[in-house]
Design a protein around this motif. Structure first.
Motif, PDB file in Angstrom:
ATOM      1  N   ASP A  57      54.274  45.863  39.663  1.00  0.00           N
ATOM      2  CA  ASP A  57      54.807  46.317  40.872  1.00  0.00           C
ATOM      3  C   ASP A  57      55.115  48.197  41.102  1.00  0.00           C
ATOM      4  OD1 ASP A  57      55.641  45.553  43.362  1.00  0.00           O
ATOM      5  OD2 ASP A  57      57.892  46.437  42.695  1.00  0.00           O
ATOM      6  N   PHE A  58      54.523  48.636  40.509  1.00  0.00           N
ATOM      7  CA  PHE A  58      54.070  50.353  40.679  1.00  0.00           C
ATOM      8  C   PHE A  58      53.716  50.720  41.831  1.00  0.00           C
ATOM      9  CE2 PHE A  58      51.589  54.430  39.931  1.00  0.00           C
ATOM     10  CZ  PHE A  58      52.300  54.366  39.708  1.00  0.00           C
ATOM     11  N   HIS A  59      53.997  51.459  42.995  1.00  0.00           N
ATOM     12  CA  HIS A  59      53.496  51.614  44.253  1.00  0.00           C
ATOM     13  C   HIS A  59      53.649  50.166  44.490  1.00  0.00           C
ATOM     14  CE1 HIS A  59      51.742  55.941  43.417  1.00  0.00           C
ATOM     15  NE2 HIS A  59      52.764  55.841  43.183  1.00  0.00           N
ATOM     16  N   ASP A  60      54.517  49.512  44.639  1.00  0.00           N
ATOM     17  CA  ASP A  60      54.938  48.588  45.288  1.00  0.00           C
ATOM     18  C   ASP A  60      53.606  47.292  44.957  1.00  0.00           C
ATOM     19  OD1 ASP A  60      57.912  48.522  46.140  1.00  0.00           O
ATOM     20  OD2 ASP A  60      57.024  50.374  47.569  1.00  0.00           O
ATOM     21  N   ARG A  61      53.049  47.207  44.195  1.00  0.00           N
ATOM     22  CA  ARG A  61      52.163  46.145  44.658  1.00  0.00           C
ATOM     23  C   ARG A  61      52.204  44.896  44.800  1.00  0.00           C
ATOM     24  NH1 ARG A  61      49.417  49.698  39.447  1.00  0.00           N
ATOM     25  NH2 ARG A  61      48.309  51.518  40.262  1.00  0.00           N
ATOM     26  N   ASN A  62      53.131  44.780  44.065  1.00  0.00           N
ATOM     27  CA  ASN A  62      54.123  43.427  43.388  1.00  0.00           C
ATOM     28  C   ASN A  62      52.470  42.665  43.402  1.00  0.00           C
ATOM     29  OD1 ASN A  62      55.155  40.777  44.413  1.00  0.00           O
ATOM     30  ND2 ASN A  62      54.722  40.749  46.159  1.00  0.00           N
ATOM     31  N   ALA A  63      51.878  42.507  41.867  1.00  0.00           N
ATOM     32  CA  ALA A  63      51.111  41.956  42.374  1.00  0.00           C
ATOM     33  C   ALA A  63      50.546  41.370  40.209  1.00  0.00           C
ATOM     34  CB  ALA A  63      49.821  43.232  41.793  1.00  0.00           C
ATOM     35  N   TRP A  64      50.684  40.412  40.549  1.00  0.00           N
ATOM     36  CA  TRP A  64      50.347  39.089  38.800  1.00  0.00           C
ATOM     37  C   TRP A  64      48.445  39.817  38.470  1.00  0.00           C
ATOM     38  CZ3 TRP A  64      54.377  37.580  35.980  1.00  0.00           C
ATOM     39  CH2 TRP A  64      55.191  37.409  36.475  1.00  0.00           C
ATOM     40  N   LYS A  65      48.987  39.993  37.034  1.00  0.00           N
ATOM     41  CA  LYS A  65      47.388  40.867  36.370  1.00  0.00           C
ATOM     42  C   LYS A  65      47.557  40.220  34.778  1.00  0.00           C
ATOM     43  CE  LYS A  65      47.502  44.819  38.881  1.00  0.00           C
ATOM     44  NZ  LYS A  65      47.457  46.625  38.669  1.00  0.00           N
ATOM     45  N   VAL A  66      46.550  39.575  34.504  1.00  0.00           N
ATOM     46  CA  VAL A  66      46.118  39.628  33.411  1.00  0.00           C
ATOM     47  C   VAL A  66      45.420  40.119  32.790  1.00  0.00           C
ATOM     48  CG1 VAL A  66      45.303  38.491  31.135  1.00  0.00           C
ATOM     49  CG2 VAL A  66      46.208  37.266  32.924  1.00  0.00           C
ATOM     50  N   ARG A  67      45.588  41.546  31.701  1.00  0.00           N
ATOM     51  CA  ARG A  67      44.513  42.326  31.349  1.00  0.00           C
ATOM     52  C   ARG A  67      43.890  42.139  29.624  1.00  0.00           C
ATOM     53  NH1 ARG A  67      47.741  47.422  32.268  1.00  0.00           N
ATOM     54  NH2 ARG A  67      47.046  48.114  34.469  1.00  0.00           N
ATOM     55  N   PHE A  68      42.425  42.258  29.599  1.00  0.00           N
ATOM     56  CA  PHE A  68      41.922  41.574  27.814  1.00  0.00           C
ATOM     57  C   PHE A  68      40.688  42.321  28.121  1.00  0.00           C
ATOM     58  CE2 PHE A  68      38.959  38.898  26.219  1.00  0.00           C
ATOM     59  CZ  PHE A  68      39.068  38.636  25.290  1.00  0.00           C
ATOM     60  N   SER A  69      40.545  42.713  26.903  1.00  0.00           N
ATOM     61  CA  SER A  69      39.296  43.727  26.676  1.00  0.00           C
ATOM     62  C   SER A  69      37.954  42.754  25.318  1.00  0.00           C
ATOM     63  CB  SER A  69      39.437  44.545  25.789  1.00  0.00           C
ATOM     64  OG  SER A  69      40.208  45.539  26.755  1.00  0.00           O
ATOM     65  N   PRO A  70      36.733  42.026  25.652  1.00  0.00           N
ATOM     66  CA  PRO A  70      36.018  41.989  24.259  1.00  0.00           C
ATOM     67  C   PRO A  70      35.903  42.223  23.880  1.00  0.00           C
ATOM     68  CG  PRO A  70      34.884  42.626  27.118  1.00  0.00           C
ATOM     69  CD  PRO A  70      36.368  42.607  26.806  1.00  0.00           C
ATOM     70  N   ASN A  71      35.765  41.785  22.904  1.00  0.00           N
ATOM     71  CA  ASN A  71      34.602  42.510  21.300  1.00  0.00           C
ATOM     72  C   ASN A  71      33.931  41.763  20.737  1.00  0.00           C
ATOM     73  OD1 ASN A  71      35.999  40.217  20.432  1.00  0.00           O
ATOM     74  ND2 ASN A  71      37.163  41.595  18.581  1.00  0.00           N
ATOM     75  N   GLU A  72      33.288  41.070  21.726  1.00  0.00           N
ATOM     76  CA  GLU A  72      32.439  40.188  21.923  1.00  0.00           C
ATOM     77  C   GLU A  72      31.241  40.368  22.836  1.00  0.00           C
ATOM     78  OE1 GLU A  72      32.032  36.162  19.914  1.00  0.00           O
ATOM     79  OE2 GLU A  72      34.084  36.666  19.172  1.00  0.00           O
ATOM     80  N   THR A  73      29.724  40.400  22.465  1.00  0.00           N
ATOM     81  CA  THR A  73      28.755  40.278  23.240  1.00  0.00           C
ATOM     82  C   THR A  73      29.010  38.880  23.217  1.00  0.00           C
ATOM     83  OG1 THR A  73      27.068  40.623  22.557  1.00  0.00           O
ATOM     84  CG2 THR A  73      27.523  42.923  22.966  1.00  0.00           C
ATOM     85  N   GLY A  74      28.368  38.775  25.575  1.00  0.00           N
ATOM     86  CA  GLY A  74      27.888  36.843  25.818  1.00  0.00           C
ATOM     87  C   GLY A  74      28.930  37.254  26.630  1.00  0.00           C
ATOM     88  N   THR A  75      29.078  35.194  26.776  1.00  0.00           N
ATOM     89  CA  THR A  75      29.940  35.124  28.386  1.00  0.00           C
ATOM     90  C   THR A  75      30.977  34.518  27.347  1.00  0.00           C
ATOM     91  OG1 THR A  75      27.527  34.222  28.734  1.00  0.00           O
ATOM     92  CG2 THR A  75      29.488  33.590  29.643  1.00  0.00           C
ATOM     93  N   TRP A  76      32.473  35.111  27.807  1.00  0.00           N
ATOM     94  CA  TRP A  76      33.214  34.580  27.381  1.00  0.00           C
ATOM     95  C   TRP A  76      33.969  33.519  28.644  1.00  0.00           C
ATOM     96  CZ3 TRP A  76      36.505  36.367  24.011  1.00  0.00           C
ATOM     97  CH2 TRP A  76      36.483  37.150  23.748  1.00  0.00           C
ATOM     98  N   TRP A  77      34.875  32.553  28.930  1.00  0.00           N
ATOM     99  CA  TRP A  77      35.251  31.832  29.293  1.00  0.00           C
ATOM    100  C   TRP A  77      36.428  31.599  29.448  1.00  0.00           C
ATOM    101  CZ3 TRP A  77      32.420  29.005  33.080  1.00  0.00           C
ATOM    102  CH2 TRP A  77      31.363  29.036  32.914  1.00  0.00           C
ATOM    103  N   TYR A  78      37.668  32.007  30.790  1.00  0.00           N
ATOM    104  CA  TYR A  78      39.067  31.899  30.597  1.00  0.00           C
ATOM    105  C   TYR A  78      39.376  31.081  31.964  1.00  0.00           C
ATOM    106  CZ  TYR A  78      37.914  34.924  34.797  1.00  0.00           C
ATOM    107  OH  TYR A  78      38.142  35.707  35.495  1.00  0.00           O
ATOM    108  N   LYS A  79      41.010  30.792  31.633  1.00  0.00           N
ATOM    109  CA  LYS A  79      41.354  29.489  31.957  1.00  0.00           C
ATOM    110  C   LYS A  79      43.089  30.523  32.611  1.00  0.00           C
ATOM    111  CE  LYS A  79      40.270  25.617  32.093  1.00  0.00           C
ATOM    112  NZ  LYS A  79      40.647  23.772  31.354  1.00  0.00           N
ATOM    113  N   LEU A  80      43.615  29.943  33.139  1.00  0.00           N
ATOM    114  CA  LEU A  80      45.031  31.026  33.822  1.00  0.00           C
ATOM    115  C   LEU A  80      45.835  30.026  33.613  1.00  0.00           C
ATOM    116  CD1 LEU A  80      43.877  33.068  36.786  1.00  0.00           C
ATOM    117  CD2 LEU A  80      44.190  33.641  34.122  1.00  0.00           C
ATOM    118  N   SER A  81      47.073  30.144  33.087  1.00  0.00           N
ATOM    119  CA  SER A  81      47.729  28.691  33.210  1.00  0.00           C
ATOM    120  C   SER A  81      49.445  29.140  33.735  1.00  0.00           C
ATOM    121  CB  SER A  81      48.066  28.140  32.303  1.00  0.00           C
ATOM    122  OG  SER A  81      48.550  29.006  30.987  1.00  0.00           O
TER     123      SER A  81
END
Length: 293
Positions: A57-81
């Protein structure tokens, strides 16, 4: 998924998902007992990563976030819950992004060859050279460190920099000061652009002192639930701490410029330690360390 910052990410760069929560019921967005947002990432080699989401909510962003950094090259898949205070559950479809090579080497860890040294996630060595720069940090100051050959610097979660701390009197216990969090975001971005690693002191001794050296216990919201001398062993304080640590991990754990979590700075300057509670202090340090691991 509301949006992502990029569809293709270099190794150890920030992949950020903006999460669209529809119909969730909760009062405190910082309490995972009320609203628990997470993501599961599957690497190209099949490794599974469970990553916490966080509320920004910095500067009233009112945002939900997920941050990630990959450590393998190629296609990554993800799912939120997500799970809310009524125990209603929701899960997204599966999405993907591409991870490509980069010049970055990743996070810092203890060397596999010699436990007295450090290495990056990709196995290249890291030898830290730097100073403590705990408050009143400027972009030009970090540039001076870079120009001087430094690659590491230490920062305090203390009000001397910008007037507040992460879990502050103003935010209230169980909530996190978004001005401070936005400030740390800025410092980590400045560091990343200069090849620097930040060591973040979560508990400077001042915050756990009412009588020793410089004392700022009166600025610590944990004073509402425990005496300063009982902080290391108080179970109610530990419940709140775990939620704060989860938030720190969610917001900054993936960042390649976050080099070291410093649990406590100069523990001998805390009231509990001076009162003879050294065993309790060391047990607490191990408990925090185990939680982060």
């Amino acid at each position: 998924v509301q949006s992502v910052n990029k569809d293709s990410i270099g190794l150890y760069e920030k992949f950020e998902i903006a999460v669209d929560l529809l119909g969730a019921t909760y009062k405190n967005p910082y309490d995972p007992d009320e609203i628990d947002v997470s993501a599961t990432f599957i690497s190209p080699s099949g490794k599974e990563w469970h990553i916490f989401g966080f509320y920004d909510d910095f500067h009233d962003r009112n945002a939900w976030k997920v941050r990630f950094s990959p450590n393998e090259t190629g296609t990554w898949w993800y799912k939120l819950s997500a799970r809310d205070s009524l125990d209603d559950m929701a899960e997204s479809d599966s999405f993907s992004f591409e991870a490509t090579d980069s010049d970055y080497h990743g996070w810092i860890k203890v060397s596999q060859n010699n436990p007295h040294y450090f290495q990056h996630d990709d196995g290249t060595s890291f030898y830290g050279v730097g100073v403590y720069y705990p408050w009143q940090v400027t972009s030009s100051g970090l540039s001076t460190l870079e120009a001087s050959g430094a690659n590491l610097w230490g920062y305090w979660n203390i009000m001397y920099d910008d007037g507040t701390i992460i879990e502050s009197i103003n935010s209230g216990l169980g909530k996190y000061d978004q001005n401070k969090c936005g400030r740390i975001d800025q410092l980590l971005e400045w560091s990343a652009g200069r090849g620097l690693k930040m060591m973040l002191a979560i508990w400077p001794h001042d915050l756990l002192s009412n009588t020793v050296w410089v004392h700022q216990w009166h600025q610590n919201p944990y004073k509402e639930i425990t005496d300063v001398k009982d902080f290391f062993e108080n179970e109610e304080a530990w419940k709140y701490q775990k939620k704060q640590y989860r938030y720190l991990i969610a917001r900054w754990g993936s960042c390649r410029s976050l080099g070291i979590w410093e649990i406590v700075n100069e523990i001998s300057g805390t009231d509990a330690w001076q009162a003879g509670k050294t065993v309790q202090g060391l047990n607490w340090v191990k408990k925090v360390d185990d939680y982060f691991k």
